[in-house]
Motif scaffolding. Sequence first.
Motif, mmCIF file in Angstrom:
data_model
loop_
_atom_site.group_PDB
_atom_site.id
_atom_site.type_symbol
_atom_site.label_atom_id
_atom_site.label_comp_id
_atom_site.label_asym_id
_atom_site.label_seq_id
_atom_site.Cartn_x
_atom_site.Cartn_y
_atom_site.Cartn_z
ATOM 1 N N ILE A 21 0.871 -1.184 0.000
ATOM 2 C CA ILE A 21 0.000 0.000 0.000
ATOM 3 C C ILE A 21 0.902 1.226 0.000
ATOM 4 O O ILE A 21 1.677 1.431 0.937
ATOM 5 C CB ILE A 21 -0.922 0.016 1.227
ATOM 6 N N TYR A 133 -3.510 4.090 -1.468
ATOM 7 C CA TYR A 133 -4.187 4.292 -0.188
ATOM 8 C C TYR A 133 -5.699 4.399 -0.378
ATOM 9 O O TYR A 133 -6.470 3.915 0.462
ATOM 10 C CB TYR A 133 -3.636 5.534 0.511
ATOM 11 N N ALA A 136 -7.046 0.905 -0.714
ATOM 12 C CA ALA A 136 -7.050 0.228 0.586
ATOM 13 C C ALA A 136 -8.153 0.778 1.486
ATOM 14 O O ALA A 136 -8.811 0.020 2.209
ATOM 15 C CB ALA A 136 -5.688 0.374 1.257
ATOM 16 N N ASP A 137 -8.383 2.089 1.454
ATOM 17 C CA ASP A 137 -9.464 2.679 2.246
ATOM 18 C C ASP A 137 -10.808 2.057 1.873
ATOM 19 O O ASP A 137 -11.645 1.771 2.738
ATOM 20 C CB ASP A 137 -9.521 4.194 2.037
ATOM 21 N N ILE A 140 -11.077 -1.498 3.261
ATOM 22 C CA ILE A 140 -11.296 -1.466 4.702
ATOM 23 C C ILE A 140 -12.739 -1.087 5.009
ATOM 24 O O ILE A 140 -13.398 -1.680 5.866
ATOM 25 C CB ILE A 140 -10.318 -0.478 5.373
ATOM 26 N N LEU A 150 -7.900 -7.014 4.678
ATOM 27 C CA LEU A 150 -7.502 -5.660 5.075
ATOM 28 C C LEU A 150 -8.372 -5.139 6.206
ATOM 29 O O LEU A 150 -7.875 -4.482 7.121
ATOM 30 C CB LEU A 150 -7.573 -4.710 3.878
ATOM 31 N N ASP A 154 -6.948 -4.095 9.767
ATOM 32 C CA ASP A 154 -7.228 -2.775 10.331
ATOM 33 C C ASP A 154 -7.739 -2.896 11.766
ATOM 34 O O ASP A 154 -7.326 -2.132 12.645
ATOM 35 C CB ASP A 154 -8.251 -2.057 9.448
ATOM 36 N N SER A 196 -6.337 3.687 5.961
ATOM 37 C CA SER A 196 -5.237 2.840 5.482
ATOM 38 C C SER A 196 -3.880 3.423 5.841
ATOM 39 O O SER A 196 -2.939 2.682 6.149
ATOM 40 C CB SER A 196 -5.344 2.624 3.966
ATOM 41 N N ARG A 197 -3.743 4.743 5.820
ATOM 42 C CA ARG A 197 -2.468 5.358 6.211
ATOM 43 C C ARG A 197 -2.197 5.100 7.683
ATOM 44 O O ARG A 197 -1.063 4.810 8.078
ATOM 45 C CB ARG A 197 -2.482 6.862 5.910
#
Length: 304
Positions: A21, A133, A136-137, A140, A150, A154, A196-197
């Motif tokens: 990521i 990112y 990935a967000d 999530i 993911l 998280d 994600s960050r």
Amino acid sequence: LSSSSAASDVYKRQGQHCVTIDDDDTRDIDDGLALERRSDGSLRIWIHVADPGRLIAADSALDLEARRRGSSLYLAVGNLPMFPEALSNGPFSLRQGHRSAAWSFWVELDEAGDIGAYSIQRSWVKPTYRLSYSDADELIDLAPPEDPDLADLDRLLERRRQWRLARGALLMDLPEGRIRSHEDEPQLEITEPSPSRQMVAEAMILAGAVAARFGMEHGLALPYRSQLPADLPAAAELQALPDGAVRFAAIKRCLSRGLMGTQPAAHFSLGLPAYVQATSPIRRYGDLVVQRQIAAILDGSAPL
């Protein structure tokens, strides 16, 4: 702890779906994440880190030049890499679909979020997906049944984050700005905090905590990073300030500068008993030193 000389194909042995990521324009990808679902129902967090030391011998010409530079620089007009781009963006990088040399950390968290068990091993990994990112967000947030890893990662790393908070960690997530030159015109790019960050940052802090614990257990000299305790403003004083940058500025002015030494010591703002940076060996020479020190212990050779 597995022998570093017996690197295993983690992605074959466990059928792992490793993901990386990063920002869209990142080419030197030095870390990836995976989730292992154990037969007893427990979950293991896997953090895979690039292993440039597999190809660069200590004290070779390339190694000495990287040591002289110390780190990669990310400037407005372009990047000045620690290693040649042909290597840092190529065989060193954890590229999607490529079998890549890595160091792999697995961690099992207890119910509170502390490290219950861990291992460090040299490995080969083949990232399944390269995600931005924003990608990935979305995974999530949606937690699709066909790909829940993911979202589960998280949740696990949020548990770890809360564990650090309970031990005094300071979480000051703010937008970050970076000046870049586009067609000779400077432009300000703003990066907003996102799930994600935060997840990736927590995973990297976890890997650093594991490496530090390994160093403490083996009496190993590492470039430990620490921070002295600080007397923070009273809660009532902080609550009277606007949340965000203003409140964080009041906290930051009370913090001491970070320290580095070869003996472990507590890091106040991370809420950790010991910490080393260990997840960017393509970009920071100190992280490569950490890998070599761990390798020396696992191989039975003499560390620095």
